[in-house]
Design an enzyme around this catalytic site. Sequence first.
Site, mmCIF file in Angstrom:
data_model
loop_
_atom_site.group_PDB
_atom_site.id
_atom_site.type_symbol
_atom_site.label_atom_id
_atom_site.label_comp_id
_atom_site.label_asym_id
_atom_site.label_seq_id
_atom_site.Cartn_x
_atom_site.Cartn_y
_atom_site.Cartn_z
ATOM 1 N N LYS A 1 42.533 71.855 -36.383
ATOM 2 C CA LYS A 1 41.508 70.815 -36.344
ATOM 3 C C LYS A 1 40.441 70.965 -37.428
ATOM 4 O O LYS A 1 39.867 69.970 -37.879
ATOM 5 C CB LYS A 1 40.839 70.778 -34.965
ATOM 6 N N ASP B 1 37.985 63.618 -29.588
ATOM 7 C CA ASP B 1 37.925 64.577 -28.473
ATOM 8 C C ASP B 1 36.635 64.435 -27.664
ATOM 9 O O ASP B 1 36.659 64.318 -26.441
ATOM 10 C CB ASP B 1 38.018 66.012 -28.997
#
Length: 287
Positions: free
Chosen positions: A71, A107
């Site tokens: 990420k 997220d």
Amino acid sequence: MPANYKAELVGVLGYPVAENPTGVMQEAAFREVGLNWRYLNIEVKPDGLADAITGVRAFGMQGINLTIPHKVAVLQYLDNVSGDAAVIGAVNTVRREGDRLIGENTDGKGFLRGVRVDAGMDPSGKRVVMIGAGGAARAIATELLLAGVSDLLVVNRSVERGAGMVKHLQDNIARSPIRFEPWQGTYRVPEETDLFINATSIGLYPDVDAMPDVDLSAARQDMLVADVVFNPPITPLLDAASKRGMPVLDGLSMLVYQGMIGFTMWTGLEAPEAVMKDALAKALGVK
């Protein structure tokens, strides 16, 4: 009209990815809206990420998700990053814009929607403790700060990583009520905590019996306990909290809501929420 047998491709890059059920919910959504799209779980080791992104470009993929451990590392291989993803310092979703790959982060937004909708908590003014300082933690912390929490304590084993994340957010979000504490030994969750979050991968399949080294005994019974781990949905942490009578929020909530945002980014269509939730619940045996 001639038949078109070309499927558009999206997927997830991570290591490991065998246990990631995102494709089940995304492909159910594609079928529901009549799109010939496929979602691929692609296992990529850290030293193969640059080549994998080259492959995303070469295959003309419409988008990609990033999971552990990519990420943060993926940032250097993208053409641009959205403003909020830049503040977070991590990307979990990439969308195609012409020939360019744009990094986004869904997220934190997915987590926040779960807190508000599924757990019924308004995070404004709440006191939060979060363990972890990875990509998911960065996204969740950013959204919680923007939502107006009164205090956000980040607890992490690695002082360098945890303190670095906190400083980054302090520097990029004005008047941030965020602070850091090293995680040494068993962490005792303070009584005044309103929301406790496991933003680590502890408990994720196949290590399903693992529980963060935390002590919930001093916490209030109405403290919300949230876990970003989605497989299994009921982790040892959530099970322990439930046995104390505490409300819990599992990782499926964030997974579904962030996936819905990604679906719309890729396709331009409204995500079929009920279909996605049902497909994911069935895949993981949740009734």
